[in-house]
Design an enzyme around this catalytic site. Sequence first.
Site, short mmCIF file in Angstrom:
data_model
loop_
_atom_site.label_atom_id
_atom_site.label_comp_id
_atom_site.label_asym_id
_atom_site.label_seq_id
_atom_site.Cartn_x
_atom_site.Cartn_y
_atom_site.Cartn_z
N HIS A 151 0.84 -1.21 0.00
CA HIS A 151 0.00 0.00 0.00
C HIS A 151 0.88 1.25 0.00
O HIS A 151 0.71 2.16 -0.82
CB HIS A 151 -0.91 -0.02 1.24
CG HIS A 151 -1.68 1.23 1.46
ND1 HIS A 151 -3.02 1.35 1.14
CD2 HIS A 151 -1.33 2.44 1.98
CE1 HIS A 151 -3.44 2.56 1.45
NE2 HIS A 151 -2.43 3.24 1.96
N GLU A 152 1.84 1.27 0.91
CA GLU A 152 2.73 2.42 1.00
C GLU A 152 3.64 2.52 -0.22
O GLU A 152 4.00 3.61 -0.65
CB GLU A 152 3.57 2.35 2.28
CG GLU A 152 2.76 2.44 3.57
CD GLU A 152 2.00 3.76 3.67
OE1 GLU A 152 2.54 4.81 3.26
OE2 GLU A 152 0.85 3.73 4.15
N HIS A 208 1.97 4.57 -2.84
CA HIS A 208 2.19 6.00 -2.64
C HIS A 208 3.59 6.40 -3.14
O HIS A 208 3.74 7.40 -3.85
CB HIS A 208 2.10 6.35 -1.14
CG HIS A 208 0.73 6.24 -0.56
ND1 HIS A 208 -0.38 6.86 -1.10
CD2 HIS A 208 0.28 5.60 0.56
CE1 HIS A 208 -1.44 6.60 -0.34
NE2 HIS A 208 -1.06 5.83 0.65
#
Length: 357
Positions: A9-10, A13
Amino acid sequence: MLGPLIVLHELGHYLVGRWFGVGAEAFSVGFGKEIAGYTDKRGTRWKLSLLPIGGYVQFKGDMNPASVPDPAAPAEPDAFQTKPLWQRALIVAAGPVANVIIAVAIFSAFFMIFGKPVASDPAEENFVVAFAEESPAREAGIQIDDRIVAVEGKEMESYREVQQAIWLYPNRELDITVERDGQRITYPITTRSEEMTDQFGNASTIGLIGVESRPTERNFEAVGPITAVGLAVRQCADMFDMMVTGIGQILFGERSVKELGGPITIAKVSGEQLSLGWLEFVSFAALISLNLAFINLLPIPALDGGHLAFYAVEAVRRKPASPRSQELAFRTGMAIVLALMLFVTIIDIAKLPIFGS
């Protein structure tokens, strides 16, 4: 289960941020004190931290992992806050999108490996052959040999689709459409509520109308990559719909808060699914990945959805919200998130066998 999904998920980003030329000061797996790490040639500190309960990427220009701008920092060209609004929005949305992509990739791989399940004779699907002792369907007027063709106006292709459309709505009136002698008849049926327990003792409340369908043989039809992705997207959309419906039922008191689960429940169910085999475990990972995407898209400040809500306000007002209002919103959002984490953790602990479940 959670660790790799949060890291990916990170990473979503981070990769989109890099694509738009945003510098990253740190990428951490976990929170708190650094255990080990290194700094790459771009100046990003990659580190493993003490508390393995999540992770974050800290872009230049932020004073904390929540992407609150640092008023004392100079406006560097590669700082997050100097980028256009649409780029910042895409960077923030990239985390939940990464979780959705993971789920779609897992389900697509399953469809490509095993194929699409299809009935050997679709014309034999969904016929009512028997009623339960307590059957709202029989009381409403449905008869043996009726064929269930739609639930709430949505066409049903298989009996499993019928079950899934009804299970989610205990004690709810649903419009069940059947086909009889070439005609369609719709009956309003109030489902009965029943608590089901799986082989591991996990209880859930489902809706039933008390009908049984004749078993049909199912085969697996080979599909190509494009078809597999389409089927996977549809499956993810159905799961998102179930999440939204389930959370709504809990908020309005139609379901017990005991059906919520936090890290302890995820760990417990992960182990149970792994005991059934790697396929079940990976399927559960896809479900949790979708849950992470769903939760992060909620419009709560300090979550990705909260950032996107502020960007929407900025797009309408042509200027960002005041620093004071953002600070108050992020503090409130963080309090909500921490309170929710505490709440579900208490529920998790209370459900453990040592407390009598």
